[in-house]
Scaffold this motif. Structure first.
Motif, mmCIF file in Angstrom:
data_model
loop_
_atom_site.group_PDB
_atom_site.id
_atom_site.type_symbol
_atom_site.label_atom_id
_atom_site.label_comp_id
_atom_site.label_asym_id
_atom_site.label_seq_id
_atom_site.Cartn_x
_atom_site.Cartn_y
_atom_site.Cartn_z
ATOM 1 N N ALA A 1 12.316 44.426 8.102
ATOM 2 C CA ALA A 1 12.485 43.159 7.513
ATOM 3 C C ALA A 1 14.258 43.038 7.197
ATOM 4 N N GLU A 2 14.792 43.920 6.934
ATOM 5 C CA GLU A 2 16.220 43.755 6.587
ATOM 6 C C GLU A 2 17.112 43.439 7.987
ATOM 7 N N LEU A 3 16.703 44.225 8.984
ATOM 8 C CA LEU A 3 17.465 43.588 9.940
ATOM 9 C C LEU A 3 16.999 42.467 10.826
ATOM 10 N N LEU A 4 15.582 42.152 10.634
ATOM 11 C CA LEU A 4 15.103 40.751 11.224
ATOM 12 C C LEU A 4 15.655 39.599 10.457
ATOM 13 N N GLU A 5 15.944 39.504 9.230
ATOM 14 C CA GLU A 5 16.568 38.549 8.446
ATOM 15 C C GLU A 5 18.002 38.417 8.822
ATOM 16 N N VAL B 1 6.266 38.725 4.023
ATOM 17 C CA VAL B 1 5.982 37.525 3.514
ATOM 18 C C VAL B 1 7.325 37.173 2.684
ATOM 19 N N ALA B 2 8.017 37.942 2.236
ATOM 20 C CA ALA B 2 9.337 37.472 1.544
ATOM 21 C C ALA B 2 10.191 36.682 2.488
ATOM 22 N N LEU B 3 10.243 37.258 3.753
ATOM 23 C CA LEU B 3 11.112 36.608 4.711
ATOM 24 C C LEU B 3 10.601 35.272 5.320
ATOM 25 N N GLN B 4 9.181 35.152 5.263
ATOM 26 C CA GLN B 4 8.417 33.920 5.681
ATOM 27 C C GLN B 4 8.859 32.725 4.762
ATOM 28 N N LYS C 1 11.913 32.223 3.449
ATOM 29 C CA LYS C 1 13.314 32.008 3.933
ATOM 30 C C LYS C 1 13.319 31.065 5.238
ATOM 31 N N LEU C 2 12.322 31.715 6.181
ATOM 32 C CA LEU C 2 12.156 30.929 7.524
ATOM 33 C C LEU C 2 11.511 29.577 7.298
ATOM 34 N N LEU C 3 10.605 29.456 6.295
ATOM 35 C CA LEU C 3 10.130 28.011 6.124
ATOM 36 C C LEU C 3 11.153 26.993 5.631
ATOM 37 N N ARG C 4 12.149 27.533 4.705
ATOM 38 C CA ARG C 4 13.182 26.628 4.338
ATOM 39 C C ARG C 4 13.937 26.373 5.555
ATOM 40 N N ALA C 5 14.344 27.395 6.466
ATOM 41 C CA ALA C 5 14.976 26.975 7.358
ATOM 42 C C ALA C 5 14.654 26.012 8.463
ATOM 43 N N ILE C 6 13.241 26.068 8.626
ATOM 44 C CA ILE C 6 12.798 25.082 9.587
ATOM 45 C C ILE C 6 12.559 23.774 8.739
ATOM 46 N N GLN C 7 12.150 23.622 7.607
ATOM 47 C CA GLN C 7 12.212 22.362 6.738
ATOM 48 C C GLN C 7 13.455 21.598 6.528
ATOM 49 N N GLU C 8 14.580 22.492 6.265
ATOM 50 C CA GLU C 8 15.747 21.737 5.991
ATOM 51 C C GLU C 8 16.775 21.779 6.990
ATOM 52 N N ARG C 9 16.445 22.510 8.322
ATOM 53 C CA ARG C 9 16.974 22.569 9.366
ATOM 54 C C ARG C 9 18.640 23.083 9.130
ATOM 55 N N VAL C 10 18.798 24.130 8.232
ATOM 56 C CA VAL C 10 19.964 24.932 7.853
ATOM 57 C C VAL C 10 19.603 26.400 7.800
ATOM 58 N N VAL C 11 20.501 27.180 7.767
ATOM 59 C CA VAL C 11 20.379 28.451 7.744
ATOM 60 C C VAL C 11 21.666 29.062 6.741
ATOM 61 N N GLU C 12 21.427 30.131 6.068
ATOM 62 C CA GLU C 12 22.334 30.475 5.165
ATOM 63 C C GLU C 12 22.618 31.989 5.727
ATOM 64 N N PRO C 13 23.690 32.422 6.553
ATOM 65 C CA PRO C 13 23.982 33.747 6.951
ATOM 66 C C PRO C 13 24.170 34.620 5.655
ATOM 67 N N LEU C 14 23.704 35.923 5.885
ATOM 68 C CA LEU C 14 24.011 36.891 4.663
ATOM 69 C C LEU C 14 25.235 36.928 4.237
ATOM 70 N N GLY C 15 25.487 36.983 3.005
ATOM 71 C CA GLY C 15 26.978 36.956 2.463
ATOM 72 C C GLY C 15 27.518 35.843 2.461
#
Length: 466
Positions: A205-209, A249-252, A254-268
């Motif tokens: 999970a950590e690496l996938l994120e 599930v926890a990563l799901q 974050k994925l949903l938000r990225a798809i809906q809002e069309r933005v991502v937040e890189p770690l850190g």
């Protein structure tokens, strides 16, 4: 912005080159060893041109050049050398370097060579892209089969591909879900841009994120530089999320938000990055069951499953076996430098009586084994592994590869096999009161395959209990 990577252990020279390149409008990365330079190429957006010193500590320039060529044979590399080592630089050009410069470099000459290298790289990439497009336009890659179910899959790809809709690709392992994703991208309006693939089952999970969203320098121990995520790499292209059912599930969320809002937040990072990607996802799991068990988010499911493409298992499209065998044997023959004239009807008959839990991937493995073990130019059932080897070893005349589609029809027992299959379907229909869904379940086949068999045996007009 065009990116230049300088790999040079002389800090003063790197500083001078950076100043010249920056003034000319280039983005510049630096490395003081071959190992560090390769790490930059692997972990960040690749540079457009590499300036590589031929004399480096540890991994020298020639060794670094060979490693770069293995990673990306289209990336222009300009060698940097002292006057006394021009011969080495010329030798490097024979091994794929674009040009060479002597140190200390003349600023005008440096800019001229870098501009030429950048243009060469652009033209080479454009040429390869055009050739790939011509190949892609011929149709979805390697989707072999002429059964009704496979014709339906190809029709769906051509219908759905040009849209922007998210697609959920369903099918057992080995059926070709990745090939369907490649086909959807190939006929889409995004085909000129990248198709980025992520296997959600291959990473914790950590690496996938971090793979999906990227990270910034200092986000965690070992994050020595910014790394763009797959969403950023797929910008204006397609992102294929394979084995999506394995995502925690926890990563799901974050994925949903990225798809809906069309933005991502890189770690850190606290600065969102806008992305424009089309999402394709695939799974061999029943996501309805996963939702009920609390292992998959229902809202994410509906985001992913705007359209659905189901790939039939091989056991439900055995009519495609001759075509698949012909295609795969030609491919495997080229790979193993061993040609075959054909296969015997008994060989095809043995394949047709097997259940194929590993689907086309398993078929390819079985065929490669048979090809290697075969002692003649026509493969027979004796080359099959024990769990597939047919009991009936009556000799048959061998068939050329061009006649694969008629191979099974030439079997002497074909009529009796058809009649046995017809009687089994009639018996199942009688037991279920003619209900086709329950009949398909009882026979262990899909409803689509049952409908095809009913038409084949003239039973399509039979009244059912539905």
């Amino acid at each position: 912005m065009t990116k230049i990577l300088i790999i040079d252990d002389e800090g003063g020279h790197r500083l001078m080159v950076r100043a010249v390149m920056t003034d000319a409008g280039y983005d510049v990365d630096e490395a003081e060893s071959g190992e560090d330079g390769l790490a930059l190429i692997d972990n960040a957006l690749p540079p457009d041109v590499v300036l590589l010193d031929i004399h480096l500590p540890g991994m020298d320039g020639m060794e670094t050049l060979r490693a770069i060529r293995k990673r990306n044979d289209a990336l222009p590399v300009v060698m940097l050398t002292a006057y006394g080592s021009v011969g080495s630089a010329v030798e490097a050009m024979k091994h794929g370097a674009f040009d060479y410069l002597t140190k200390p470099t003349d600023n005008d000459e440096l800019l001229a060579v870098v501009n030429k290298a950048r243009e060469y790289g652009r033209l080479l990439a454009e040429n390869r892209s055009l050739r790939q497009q011509l190949s892609d336009r011929a149709g979805p890659p390697r989707l072999i089969g002429d059964s009704p179910s496979m014709r339906e899959v190809r029709e769906l790809i051509n219908q759905v591909g040009p849209t922007e809709a998210s697609v959920l690709i369903l099918g057992e392992s080995g059926t070709g879900k990745e090939l369907v994703a490649e086909g959807l991208h190939a006929v889409s309006l995004r085909s000129n841009n990248p198709l980025i693939k992520v296997n959600c089952a291959a990473l914790p999970a950590e690496l996938l994120e971090s793979e999906l969203f990227g990270y910034v320098k200092g986000a965690f121990t070992g994050a020595v530089r910014d790394k763009p995520g797959r969403f950023q790499l797929a910008h204006e292209g397609t992102l294929f999320l394979d084995e999506i059912g394995e995502m925690p599930v926890a990563l799901q969320a974050k994925l949903l938000r990225a798809i809906q809002e069309r933005v991502v937040e890189p770690l850190g990072s606290v600065r969102p990055v806008e992305t424009d990607v089309r999402i394709l996802a695939a799974t061999n799991r029943n996501l309805y069951h996963e939702i009920q068990a609390g292992r998959f988010r229902e809202d994410l499911y509906f985001r992913l499953n705007v359209l659905e493409i189901s790939i039939p298992p091989l056991r439900d499209r055995l009519d495609d076996l001759p075509l698949l065998v012909g295609f795969l044997l030609e491919k495997l023959g080229n790979k193993n430098r061993k040609a075959v004239r054909g296969v015997t009807p008994a060989f095809l008959d043995a394949l047709s009586h097997y259940h194929w839990p590993g689907n086309v991937r398993e078929l390819e493995n079985v065929l490669e084994r048979a090809l290697i073990l075969s002692r003649s130019d026509s493969i027979g059932p004796e080359s099959l592994p024990p769990h597939i080897h047919a009991a009936n070893t009556v000799p048959h005349s061998s068939l050329p590869a061009s006649s694969f589609p008629s191979a099974i029809e030439e079997e002497s027992g074909e009529a009796s096999l058809d009649e046995a299959e017809r009687q089994a379907i009639l018996a199942a229909l009688k037991r279920t009161g003619g209900h086709r869904e329950r009949t398909a379940t009882a026979l262990g086949i899909s409803r689509r395959t049952l409908q095809y068999k009913l038409k084949k045996f003239g039973l399509a007009k039979r009244r059912t209990g539905e």
